[in-house]
Write a protein that holds these residues in place. Structure first.
Motif, PDB file in Angstrom:
ATOM      1  N   GLY A  34     -17.972 -77.282 -33.932  1.00 43.30           N
ATOM      2  CA  GLY A  34     -18.258 -78.342 -34.897  1.00 43.30           C
ATOM      3  C   GLY A  34     -17.015 -79.090 -35.326  1.00 43.30           C
ATOM      4  N   GLU A  35     -17.223 -80.083 -36.153  1.00 42.17           N
ATOM      5  CA  GLU A  35     -16.128 -80.900 -36.654  1.00 42.17           C
ATOM      6  C   GLU A  35     -15.553 -80.362 -37.959  1.00 42.17           C
ATOM      7  OE1 GLU A  35     -17.198 -85.006 -36.959  1.00 42.17           O
ATOM      8  OE2 GLU A  35     -18.211 -84.983 -35.033  1.00 42.17           O
ATOM      9  N   ILE A  36     -16.306 -79.542 -38.664  1.00 42.87           N
ATOM     10  CA  ILE A  36     -15.878 -78.996 -39.946  1.00 42.87           C
ATOM     11  C   ILE A  36     -15.867 -77.478 -39.849  1.00 42.87           C
ATOM     12  CG2 ILE A  36     -16.429 -78.791 -42.402  1.00 42.87           C
ATOM     13  CD1 ILE A  36     -17.772 -81.534 -42.200  1.00 42.87           C
ATOM     14  N   ILE A  37     -14.769 -76.868 -40.302  1.00 42.12           N
ATOM     15  CA  ILE A  37     -14.619 -75.412 -40.268  1.00 42.12           C
ATOM     16  C   ILE A  37     -14.426 -74.918 -41.691  1.00 42.12           C
ATOM     17  CG2 ILE A  37     -13.194 -73.503 -39.451  1.00 42.12           C
ATOM     18  CD1 ILE A  37     -12.351 -75.364 -37.116  1.00 42.12           C
ATOM     19  N   LEU A  38     -15.224 -73.945 -42.104  1.00 42.70           N
ATOM     20  CA  LEU A  38     -15.102 -73.339 -43.423  1.00 42.70           C
ATOM     21  C   LEU A  38     -14.270 -72.073 -43.281  1.00 42.70           C
ATOM     22  CD1 LEU A  38     -15.983 -73.239 -46.424  1.00 42.70           C
ATOM     23  CD2 LEU A  38     -17.890 -71.809 -45.669  1.00 42.70           C
ATOM     24  N   VAL A  39     -13.156 -72.013 -43.991  1.00 43.79           N
ATOM     25  CA  VAL A  39     -12.267 -70.849 -43.960  1.00 43.79           C
ATOM     26  C   VAL A  39     -12.407 -70.125 -45.289  1.00 43.79           C
ATOM     27  CG1 VAL A  39      -9.873 -70.090 -43.767  1.00 43.79           C
ATOM     28  CG2 VAL A  39     -10.661 -72.037 -42.425  1.00 43.79           C
ATOM     29  N   THR A  40     -12.561 -68.808 -45.231  1.00 45.66           N
ATOM     30  CA  THR A  40     -12.753 -68.018 -46.441  1.00 45.66           C
ATOM     31  C   THR A  40     -12.102 -66.652 -46.288  1.00 45.66           C
ATOM     32  OG1 THR A  40     -14.405 -67.192 -47.990  1.00 45.66           O
ATOM     33  CG2 THR A  40     -14.981 -67.118 -45.641  1.00 45.66           C
ATOM     34  N   ASP A  41     -12.175 -65.853 -47.316  1.00 43.87           N
ATOM     35  CA  ASP A  41     -11.738 -64.464 -47.290  1.00 43.87           C
ATOM     36  C   ASP A  41     -12.969 -63.567 -47.380  1.00 43.87           C
ATOM     37  OD1 ASP A  41      -8.921 -64.830 -47.178  1.00 43.87           O
ATOM     38  OD2 ASP A  41      -8.897 -65.310 -49.307  1.00 43.87           O
ATOM     39  N   ALA A  42     -12.815 -62.333 -46.952  1.00 48.15           N
ATOM     40  CA  ALA A  42     -13.942 -61.403 -46.921  1.00 48.15           C
ATOM     41  C   ALA A  42     -14.508 -61.122 -48.304  1.00 48.15           C
ATOM     42  CB  ALA A  42     -13.525 -60.102 -46.247  1.00 48.15           C
ATOM     43  N   ASN A  43     -13.684 -61.203 -49.342  1.00 50.27           N
ATOM     44  CA  ASN A  43     -14.150 -60.860 -50.688  1.00 50.27           C
ATOM     45  C   ASN A  43     -14.586 -62.083 -51.500  1.00 50.27           C
ATOM     46  OD1 ASN A  43     -11.615 -61.939 -50.954  1.00 50.27           O
ATOM     47  ND2 ASN A  43     -10.882 -60.420 -52.417  1.00 50.27           N
ATOM     48  N   ALA A  44     -14.770 -63.220 -50.854  1.00 45.59           N
ATOM     49  CA  ALA A  44     -15.153 -64.444 -51.560  1.00 45.59           C
ATOM     50  C   ALA A  44     -16.668 -64.598 -51.614  1.00 45.59           C
ATOM     51  CB  ALA A  44     -14.539 -65.656 -50.873  1.00 45.59           C
ATOM     52  N   PHE A  45     -17.143 -65.143 -52.719  1.00 45.56           N
ATOM     53  CA  PHE A  45     -18.548 -65.483 -52.886  1.00 45.56           C
ATOM     54  C   PHE A  45     -18.613 -66.981 -53.132  1.00 45.56           C
ATOM     55  CE2 PHE A  45     -18.389 -61.059 -54.096  1.00 45.56           C
ATOM     56  CZ  PHE A  45     -19.528 -60.532 -53.514  1.00 45.56           C
ATOM     57  N   PHE A  46     -19.619 -67.630 -52.573  1.00 44.25           N
ATOM     58  CA  PHE A  46     -19.769 -69.062 -52.728  1.00 44.25           C
ATOM     59  C   PHE A  46     -20.995 -69.396 -53.544  1.00 44.25           C
ATOM     60  CE2 PHE A  46     -17.404 -68.824 -48.699  1.00 44.25           C
ATOM     61  CZ  PHE A  46     -16.363 -69.704 -48.988  1.00 44.25           C
ATOM     62  N   ASP A  47     -20.923 -70.500 -54.237  1.00 50.80           N
ATOM     63  CA  ASP A  47     -22.101 -71.070 -54.871  1.00 50.80           C
ATOM     64  C   ASP A  47     -23.079 -71.441 -53.763  1.00 50.80           C
ATOM     65  OD1 ASP A  47     -23.530 -73.791 -55.792  1.00 50.80           O
ATOM     66  OD2 ASP A  47     -23.075 -72.574 -57.559  1.00 50.80           O
TER      67      ASP A  47
END
Length: 99
Positions: A34-47
């Protein structure tokens, strides 16, 4: 959102050994379609609306990256309270505006 029809495809990519976050980002980026990549950490929670909130910013061609605001989930404990102060300061510096 991934359970709804038309949602973006989600792919789990795992490295054979731990090499750090930069290596993980490079590994995932190399396999992304894809054109957009979401980078996060294992302990993150998102709305629940994170993709709907961040995505529209990329409609402007001069936008290359979008970040959210990190919020500690248990700021009443001493250690997370210190971490929240750090992230509040980081947000203030990044946005140059009061929280």
């Amino acid at each position: 959102m991934c359970h709804e029809g038309g949602a973006p495809l989600t792919k789990l990519v795992c490295e054979d050994e731990r090499r750090g976050k930069a290596s993980a980002i490079n590994c995932g980026s190399a396999r992304a379609a894809g054109e957009i990549i979401l980078v996060t950490d294992a302990n993150a929670f998102f709305d629940a609306n994170v993709l709907a909130e961040l995505g529209p910013h990329f409609e402007r061609p001069e936008i290359g990256g979008v970040g959210g605001r990190y919020v500690v989930s248990n700021p009443d404990d001493p250690l997370p309270l210190t971490e929240q102060f750090y992230w509040d300061l980081e947000t203030l510096l990044r946005t140059a505006s009061p929280l």
